[in-house]
Design a protein around this motif. Structure first.
Motif, PDB file in Angstrom:
ATOM      1  N   GLY A 257     -37.806 -77.844 -43.346  1.00  0.00           N
ATOM      2  CA  GLY A 257     -37.305 -77.039 -44.615  1.00  0.00           C
ATOM      3  C   GLY A 257     -38.256 -75.959 -45.264  1.00  0.00           C
ATOM      4  N   ASN A 258     -39.409 -75.967 -44.402  1.00  0.00           N
ATOM      5  CA  ASN A 258     -40.495 -75.071 -45.135  1.00  0.00           C
ATOM      6  C   ASN A 258     -40.475 -73.896 -44.734  1.00  0.00           C
ATOM      7  N   ALA A 259     -39.914 -73.242 -43.747  1.00  0.00           N
ATOM      8  CA  ALA A 259     -40.006 -71.820 -43.051  1.00  0.00           C
ATOM      9  C   ALA A 259     -38.139 -71.740 -43.059  1.00  0.00           C
ATOM     10  N   PHE A 260     -38.061 -70.358 -43.248  1.00  0.00           N
ATOM     11  CA  PHE A 260     -36.727 -69.818 -42.833  1.00  0.00           C
ATOM     12  C   PHE A 260     -36.754 -68.419 -42.192  1.00  0.00           C
ATOM     13  N   ALA A 261     -35.603 -67.993 -41.873  1.00  0.00           N
ATOM     14  CA  ALA A 261     -35.310 -66.723 -41.191  1.00  0.00           C
ATOM     15  C   ALA A 261     -34.148 -66.114 -41.533  1.00  0.00           C
ATOM     16  N   LEU A 262     -33.849 -65.004 -41.036  1.00  0.00           N
ATOM     17  CA  LEU A 262     -32.482 -64.427 -41.244  1.00  0.00           C
ATOM     18  C   LEU A 262     -32.526 -63.415 -40.056  1.00  0.00           C
ATOM     19  N   ARG A 263     -31.726 -63.662 -39.201  1.00  0.00           N
ATOM     20  CA  ARG A 263     -31.432 -62.778 -37.877  1.00  0.00           C
ATOM     21  C   ARG A 263     -30.296 -62.265 -37.420  1.00  0.00           C
ATOM     22  N   SER A 264     -29.876 -61.175 -36.708  1.00  0.00           N
ATOM     23  CA  SER A 264     -28.648 -60.664 -36.308  1.00  0.00           C
ATOM     24  C   SER A 264     -28.299 -61.381 -35.056  1.00  0.00           C
ATOM     25  N   ALA A 265     -27.068 -61.349 -34.629  1.00  0.00           N
ATOM     26  CA  ALA A 265     -26.773 -61.844 -33.305  1.00  0.00           C
ATOM     27  C   ALA A 265     -27.432 -61.444 -32.202  1.00  0.00           C
ATOM     28  N   SER A 266     -27.940 -60.130 -32.168  1.00  0.00           N
ATOM     29  CA  SER A 266     -28.656 -59.617 -31.288  1.00  0.00           C
ATOM     30  C   SER A 266     -30.262 -60.365 -31.182  1.00  0.00           C
ATOM     31  N   GLY A 267     -30.585 -61.038 -32.100  1.00  0.00           N
ATOM     32  CA  GLY A 267     -31.831 -61.418 -32.454  1.00  0.00           C
ATOM     33  C   GLY A 267     -32.795 -61.003 -33.025  1.00  0.00           C
ATOM     34  N   ARG A 268     -32.362 -59.688 -33.639  1.00  0.00           N
ATOM     35  CA  ARG A 268     -33.247 -58.791 -34.461  1.00  0.00           C
ATOM     36  C   ARG A 268     -33.489 -59.533 -36.030  1.00  0.00           C
ATOM     37  N   VAL A 269     -34.897 -59.792 -36.116  1.00  0.00           N
ATOM     38  CA  VAL A 269     -35.134 -60.723 -37.205  1.00  0.00           C
ATOM     39  C   VAL A 269     -35.071 -59.689 -38.514  1.00  0.00           C
ATOM     40  N   HIS A 270     -34.638 -59.951 -39.591  1.00  0.00           N
ATOM     41  CA  HIS A 270     -34.385 -59.269 -40.939  1.00  0.00           C
ATOM     42  C   HIS A 270     -35.245 -59.539 -41.822  1.00  0.00           C
ATOM     43  N   LEU A 271     -35.551 -61.169 -41.949  1.00  0.00           N
ATOM     44  CA  LEU A 271     -36.455 -61.469 -42.889  1.00  0.00           C
ATOM     45  C   LEU A 271     -36.929 -62.895 -42.461  1.00  0.00           C
ATOM     46  N   THR A 272     -38.054 -63.293 -42.920  1.00  0.00           N
ATOM     47  CA  THR A 272     -38.924 -64.384 -42.546  1.00  0.00           C
ATOM     48  C   THR A 272     -39.499 -64.786 -43.699  1.00  0.00           C
ATOM     49  N   GLY A 273     -39.709 -66.307 -44.154  1.00  0.00           N
ATOM     50  CA  GLY A 273     -40.266 -66.762 -45.169  1.00  0.00           C
ATOM     51  C   GLY A 273     -40.671 -68.049 -45.116  1.00  0.00           C
ATOM     52  N   THR A 274     -41.501 -68.463 -46.130  1.00  0.00           N
ATOM     53  CA  THR A 274     -42.004 -69.936 -46.257  1.00  0.00           C
ATOM     54  C   THR A 274     -41.914 -70.539 -47.560  1.00  0.00           C
ATOM     55  N   VAL A 275     -41.917 -71.744 -47.785  1.00  0.00           N
ATOM     56  CA  VAL A 275     -41.815 -72.266 -49.276  1.00  0.00           C
ATOM     57  C   VAL A 275     -42.881 -73.798 -49.462  1.00  0.00           C
TER      58      VAL A 275
END
Length: 279
Positions: A257-275
């Motif tokens: 739970g220290n890293a996260f991402a948001l991506r589309s069905a095509s695999g395109r990454v919209h957002l990456t993050g760490t906490v």
């Protein structure tokens, strides 16, 4: 909300007269401060709902909420005559948030915003904006945000943000985002930027459809991250690509739970993050 709407209009008027990349450009040295006041319960509850945060009767503010409260101040500063970059077309590229301690909804927050630095970027010029929240003079929360003004540069002399590509994280959940998400979040946050509201207004700025607010995507991801044990202390998020609405996106996170991402069905990454979490 009124002051933010006025800033958007002022930005549309002043942007054509500003020239990003002008040699010798400097930032305004002043700071804008919002007098101390607690978060209003109604807007806070609406924000929790639209971003997916639990809505307890008591509990700390979501980590992203002071940024939302202070955003009208940032817009007022960035649309001022002495701000060197045009606000129209300015792209939010990253944000770092640090909580020095949990902030309770009833605490009176004094919010201050100022421009920290201009940095050459391979795609233009980036400004770093700083927001600070204090309770009784104590610094309890702070953020730094990067906003990019795109223009022609000499790639060999412009600084580029260099980083290793993050490994693909395992999928955790799939979210279906409605076409009116930008209007709904805009009503809650006061950020009614035309690129988020309707396909027609978004097309005026080069987008085929309205796009989700970047700060909504960060908050929605943190609402999932926050379900794990441990008080969140910091977050760093990079905005990679806009989310065109409506959309179906995948929230992904590492097992710890220290890293996260948001991506589309095509695999395109919209957002990456760490906490990071409190020890």
């Amino acid at each position: 909300m009124t002051s933010l709407s006025a800033s958007l209009v002022r930005g549309a008027v002043t942007s054509p007269f500003k020239h990003p990349g002008r040699p010798g450009a400097t930032l305004p040295t002043g700071r804008l401060t919002l007098p101390a006041a607690p978060a209003a319960p109604g807007p806070l509850a609406a924000y929790r709902r639209i971003c997916g945060f639990p809505a307890p009767e008591s509990g700390p503010l979501p980590l992203t909420y002071p940024h939302v409260l202070a955003f009208p101040l940032a817009m007022r500063l960035m649309t001022g005559r002495d701000f060197p970059l045009p606000v129209v077309g300015l792209v939010h590229t990253w944000i770092e948030i640090r909580s020095h301690r949990p902030v309770q909804p009833g605490e009176a927050l004094e919010l201050t915003v100022y421009a920290a630095e201009l940095t050459a970027h391979r795609r233009g010029t980036e400004v770093t904006m700083v927001t600070e929240a204090r309770v009784g003079g104590e610094l309890v929360w702070e953020s730094r945000s990067g906003y990019l003004s795109r223009h022609a540069t000499k790639a060999e002399t412009a600084a580029a943000r260099v980083g290793e590509e993050a490994p693909e994280l395992p999928a955790v959940a799939e979210w279906r985002l409605p076409g009116d998400l930008g209007r709904r979040y805009g009503a809650v946050s006061g950020d009614r930027n035309p690129i988020h509201l309707h396909p027609l207004t978004a097309r005026l700025f080069g987008f085929p459809r309205a796009i989700a607010h970047g700060m909504w995507t960060v908050a929605r991801c943190l609402a999932e991250v926050d379900k794990r044990a441990g008080e969140l202390r910091t977050v760093r998020a990079e905005f990679r690509a806009p989310v065109l609405l409506p959309a179906t996106v995948t929230y992904a996170a590492d097992p710890a739970g220290n890293a996260f991402a948001l991506r589309s069905a095509s695999g395109r990454v919209h957002l990456t993050g760490t906490v990071t979490r409190a020890l």
